[in-house]
Scaffold this motif. Structure first.
Motif, mmCIF file in Angstrom:
data_model
loop_
_atom_site.group_PDB
_atom_site.id
_atom_site.type_symbol
_atom_site.label_atom_id
_atom_site.label_comp_id
_atom_site.label_asym_id
_atom_site.label_seq_id
_atom_site.Cartn_x
_atom_site.Cartn_y
_atom_site.Cartn_z
ATOM 1 N N SER A 69 -30.610 -12.093 -13.628
ATOM 2 C CA SER A 69 -31.250 -10.979 -14.335
ATOM 3 C C SER A 69 -31.272 -9.703 -13.508
ATOM 4 N N ASP A 70 -31.181 -9.823 -12.182
ATOM 5 C CA ASP A 70 -31.181 -8.641 -11.315
ATOM 6 C C ASP A 70 -29.771 -8.204 -10.897
ATOM 7 N N ASN A 71 -28.740 -8.838 -11.443
ATOM 8 C CA ASN A 71 -27.357 -8.469 -11.115
ATOM 9 C C ASN A 71 -26.884 -7.409 -12.118
ATOM 10 N N LEU A 72 -27.417 -6.208 -11.949
ATOM 11 C CA LEU A 72 -27.179 -5.141 -12.927
ATOM 12 C C LEU A 72 -25.719 -4.734 -13.013
ATOM 13 N N ARG A 73 -24.996 -4.788 -11.898
ATOM 14 C CA ARG A 73 -23.564 -4.431 -11.907
ATOM 15 C C ARG A 73 -22.797 -5.365 -12.840
ATOM 16 N N ALA A 74 -23.036 -6.663 -12.734
ATOM 17 C CA ALA A 74 -22.352 -7.639 -13.592
ATOM 18 C C ALA A 74 -22.801 -7.489 -15.041
ATOM 19 N N ILE A 75 -24.089 -7.298 -15.247
ATOM 20 C CA ILE A 75 -24.601 -7.149 -16.615
ATOM 21 C C ILE A 75 -23.951 -5.947 -17.292
ATOM 22 N N ARG A 76 -23.819 -4.844 -16.571
ATOM 23 C CA ARG A 76 -23.159 -3.642 -17.143
ATOM 24 C C ARG A 76 -21.715 -3.948 -17.526
ATOM 25 N N LEU A 77 -21.005 -4.708 -16.675
ATOM 26 C CA LEU A 77 -19.626 -5.094 -16.997
ATOM 27 C C LEU A 77 -19.600 -5.904 -18.289
ATOM 28 N N TYR A 78 -20.453 -6.907 -18.390
ATOM 29 C CA TYR A 78 -20.459 -7.761 -19.580
ATOM 30 C C TYR A 78 -20.826 -6.960 -20.829
ATOM 31 N N GLU A 79 -21.807 -6.082 -20.709
ATOM 32 C CA GLU A 79 -22.193 -5.259 -21.861
ATOM 33 C C GLU A 79 -21.059 -4.321 -22.277
ATOM 34 N N LYS A 80 -20.297 -3.825 -21.317
ATOM 35 C CA LYS A 80 -19.153 -2.954 -21.620
ATOM 36 C C LYS A 80 -18.160 -3.657 -22.546
ATOM 37 N N TYR A 81 -18.044 -4.975 -22.394
ATOM 38 C CA TYR A 81 -17.119 -5.748 -23.215
ATOM 39 C C TYR A 81 -17.793 -6.377 -24.438
ATOM 40 N N MET A 96 -9.115 -2.587 5.180
ATOM 41 C CA MET A 96 -8.260 -2.422 4.004
ATOM 42 C C MET A 96 -8.986 -1.558 2.971
ATOM 43 N N ASN A 97 -8.323 -0.565 2.465
ATOM 44 C CA ASN A 97 -8.891 0.272 1.412
ATOM 45 C C ASN A 97 -8.634 -0.408 0.073
ATOM 46 N N THR A 98 -9.598 -1.169 -0.387
ATOM 47 C CA THR A 98 -9.408 -1.961 -1.599
ATOM 48 C C THR A 98 -9.353 -1.110 -2.860
ATOM 49 N N LYS A 99 -9.916 0.068 -2.822
ATOM 50 C CA LYS A 99 -9.944 0.915 -4.024
ATOM 51 C C LYS A 99 -8.536 1.346 -4.460
ATOM 52 N N ASN A 100 -7.625 1.444 -3.508
ATOM 53 C CA ASN A 100 -6.281 1.913 -3.839
ATOM 54 C C ASN A 100 -5.204 0.846 -3.658
ATOM 55 N N THR A 101 -5.601 -0.351 -3.271
ATOM 56 C CA THR A 101 -4.645 -1.438 -3.064
ATOM 57 C C THR A 101 -4.349 -2.098 -4.402
ATOM 58 N N PRO A 102 -3.090 -2.243 -4.753
ATOM 59 C CA PRO A 102 -2.769 -2.858 -6.045
ATOM 60 C C PRO A 102 -3.050 -4.361 -6.038
ATOM 61 N N VAL A 150 -15.688 -11.965 -7.734
ATOM 62 C CA VAL A 150 -14.764 -11.109 -6.980
ATOM 63 C C VAL A 150 -15.309 -10.964 -5.568
ATOM 64 N N LYS A 151 -14.421 -10.964 -4.574
ATOM 65 C CA LYS A 151 -14.849 -10.732 -3.194
ATOM 66 C C LYS A 151 -15.589 -9.403 -3.098
ATOM 67 N N ARG A 152 -16.626 -9.394 -2.295
ATOM 68 C CA ARG A 152 -17.478 -8.197 -2.169
ATOM 69 C C ARG A 152 -16.664 -6.941 -1.841
ATOM 70 N N ALA A 153 -15.684 -7.057 -0.953
ATOM 71 C CA ALA A 153 -14.879 -5.884 -0.561
ATOM 72 C C ALA A 153 -14.125 -5.298 -1.745
ATOM 73 N N TRP A 154 -13.965 -6.066 -2.818
ATOM 74 C CA TRP A 154 -13.207 -5.628 -3.980
ATOM 75 C C TRP A 154 -14.088 -5.221 -5.152
ATOM 76 N N TRP A 155 -15.416 -5.265 -4.970
ATOM 77 C CA TRP A 155 -16.309 -4.796 -6.026
ATOM 78 C C TRP A 155 -16.000 -3.328 -6.283
ATOM 79 N N GLY A 156 -15.899 -2.953 -7.525
ATOM 80 C CA GLY A 156 -15.618 -1.570 -7.890
ATOM 81 C C GLY A 156 -14.146 -1.209 -7.875
ATOM 82 N N SER A 157 -13.271 -2.179 -7.617
ATOM 83 C CA SER A 157 -11.828 -1.909 -7.519
ATOM 84 C C SER A 157 -11.107 -1.992 -8.867
ATOM 85 N N GLY A 158 -11.800 -2.499 -9.893
ATOM 86 C CA GLY A 158 -11.155 -2.724 -11.184
ATOM 87 C C GLY A 158 -10.712 -4.158 -11.378
ATOM 88 N N ALA A 159 -10.873 -5.011 -10.355
ATOM 89 C CA ALA A 159 -10.447 -6.407 -10.472
ATOM 90 C C ALA A 159 -11.269 -7.156 -11.525
#
Length: 174
Positions: free
Chosen positions: A131-143, A1-7, A96-105
């Motif tokens: 502390s090493d989950n930089l992807r999540a930290i960036r999301l939280y800092e964005k908000y 499944m292409n999660t990047k384009n799936t609504p 979020v399920k790993r396959a959906w990371w980066g999908s906007g969910a």
């Protein structure tokens, strides 16, 4: 499944979502070591999870949102108001399920939580993140979340201590 384009859609969890939510939590628990549980999932049984979701359905203190694609749960976010003298604060959790990371969910779930918090008088939101989950930290800092401190050895997995950042978002004081 292409999660990047799936609504996907964001909906408030209902009691009838309990079985699918428990199954989802086992999946994400087995995909990452970022959560407080593993592939065993959380300790609630179906009846307890249904009751929890029933009590949250109209609550202004607690909420759980689901990200769903084709009826399948792909992510969840929850906010729980603290009690008594900490009533102005809420504890946030998101996964979020790993396959959906980066999908906007994750951002969509975060925006639903922030809207709920604003509508219901929350003044601060708190969370813990590896502390090493930089992807999540960036999301939280964005908000607007800011790191308060590091909690050393917050988790212990396979004999290894893992530090966590404690983060806070000030929504404003009335």
């Amino acid at each position: 499944m292409n999660t990047k384009n799936t609504p996907f859609v964001i909906v408030r969890a209902q009691p009838e979502d309990a079985a699918a939510l428990l199954a989802f939590l086992k999946i994400v628990g087995g995909e990452t070591e970022n959560l407080s549980y593993g592939a065993e999932g959380i300790s609630l049984d179906l009846a307890a999870e249904q009751e929890k979701l029933r009590s949250q359905a109209e609550s202004t203190n607690n909420v759980q949102y689901l990200a769903k694609a084709d009826g399948e749960i792909i992510g969840t976010a929850s906010l729980s108001r603290k009690h008594k003298r900490m009533r102005h604060r809420g504890e946030l959790g998101i996964c979020v399920k790993r396959a959906w990371w980066g999908s906007g969910a994750a951002p969509a779930l975060m925006e639903a939580i922030l809207a709920f918090a604003g509508e219901n008088g929350f003044e601060q939101l708190n969370l813990e993140v590896r502390s090493d989950n930089l992807r999540a930290i960036r999301l939280y800092e964005k908000y607007g979340f800011r790191k308060l401190c590091v909690f050393p050895g917050f988790f212990k997995i396979d004999g290894k201590y893992i530090d966590f950042d404690l983060m806070n978002l000030e929504l404003g004081h009335p």
